[in-house]
Enzyme design. Sequence first.
Site, short mmCIF file in Angstrom:
data_model
loop_
_atom_site.label_atom_id
_atom_site.label_comp_id
_atom_site.label_asym_id
_atom_site.label_seq_id
_atom_site.Cartn_x
_atom_site.Cartn_y
_atom_site.Cartn_z
N HIS A 278 -49.14 -2.45 31.96
CA HIS A 278 -49.22 -1.26 32.73
C HIS A 278 -50.51 -1.71 33.77
O HIS A 278 -50.49 -0.72 34.76
CB HIS A 278 -50.75 -0.49 31.75
CG HIS A 278 -49.37 0.45 30.71
ND1 HIS A 278 -48.60 1.72 31.72
CD2 HIS A 278 -49.05 0.50 29.54
CE1 HIS A 278 -47.66 2.19 30.82
NE2 HIS A 278 -47.71 1.14 29.04
N CYS B 98 -43.52 4.14 24.56
CA CYS B 98 -44.83 4.13 25.08
C CYS B 98 -45.09 5.19 25.29
O CYS B 98 -44.86 6.29 25.42
CB CYS B 98 -44.69 3.44 26.90
SG CYS B 98 -45.65 3.95 27.96
N LEU B 99 -46.74 5.64 25.30
CA LEU B 99 -47.17 6.76 24.86
C LEU B 99 -46.81 7.73 26.43
O LEU B 99 -47.00 9.06 25.88
CB LEU B 99 -48.56 6.73 24.61
CG LEU B 99 -48.88 6.29 23.42
CD1 LEU B 99 -50.66 6.58 23.03
CD2 LEU B 99 -48.43 7.22 21.94
N GLN C 250 -52.74 4.93 32.23
CA GLN C 250 -51.91 6.18 31.31
C GLN C 250 -53.44 6.96 31.19
O GLN C 250 -52.70 8.01 30.39
CB GLN C 250 -52.01 5.74 29.84
CG GLN C 250 -50.94 4.55 29.81
CD GLN C 250 -50.06 3.66 28.45
OE1 GLN C 250 -50.69 3.39 28.15
NE2 GLN C 250 -49.02 4.64 27.86
N HIS D 39 -47.24 -5.76 26.67
CA HIS D 39 -47.17 -4.44 27.53
C HIS D 39 -48.07 -3.82 28.42
O HIS D 39 -48.37 -3.07 29.27
CB HIS D 39 -46.76 -3.44 26.25
CG HIS D 39 -46.39 -2.25 26.31
ND1 HIS D 39 -44.90 -1.33 26.04
CD2 HIS D 39 -47.03 -1.08 26.33
CE1 HIS D 39 -45.33 0.18 26.40
NE2 HIS D 39 -46.51 0.20 27.00
N GLU D 40 -49.38 -3.85 27.71
CA GLU D 40 -50.60 -3.52 28.25
C GLU D 40 -50.90 -3.93 29.27
O GLU D 40 -51.46 -3.14 30.13
CB GLU D 40 -51.58 -3.23 27.05
CG GLU D 40 -51.83 -2.77 25.37
CD GLU D 40 -50.74 -0.96 25.82
OE1 GLU D 40 -51.60 -0.41 27.17
OE2 GLU D 40 -50.56 -0.84 25.18
N GLY E 34 -51.75 1.32 21.34
CA GLY E 34 -52.00 0.39 22.60
C GLY E 34 -52.02 1.28 23.73
O GLY E 34 -51.35 2.47 23.74
#
Length: 180
Positions: free
Chosen positions: A146, A100-101, A58, A142-143, A53
């Site tokens: 963000h 998380c990236l 991000q 989660h997304e 994701g």
Amino acid sequence: MTREIADSLIPILIAPNPILKARARRVSAADADSVRDLVPRMFASMYNAPGIGLAAPQVGIGLRLAVIDLQADDKRDPVVLINPEIVARSPELATREEGCLSIPGQYADITRPARVRVRFEDAGGVRAEIEAEGLLAACLQHEIDHLDGVLFIDHLSALKRNMLMRKLAKEQRLKAEKAL
Ligand code: NI
């Protein structure tokens, strides 16, 4: 990696970064061109990372836009979420390990509603709804977090969060030194 793919990748911001903490604005009709350009590059960056994701903040873009692909059984199943919102949450909770990236190498157990219903517009601007459980439910939440400037570590105690952030900062510092 071919040159073409490398060119389309967008660097992923690493925490702490103020852009990751800002609330993104809704995508409007006037954003159609930038969204059309951005979506394939976000997928390319997400697959390259690799991750399941990626939200627009991000990659430094303050729009309510995210891409998801759980790649179950190594099969691609890309989902584009434009202006996603959670319209229903189950009272039951579920705990899963998240990463998380933007917080590379750090993982923690996060508790969230086990099932959610999410309303969004797809890449074609068509309104859609997903009812999700399991990994997809966690990934959607989660997304969407963000887009509100919330990271998974914000669901942890301050003690645990600070520990993870210190570890991340140290690892990033070592990585930067190695790269010199
Ligand atoms: Ni993330």
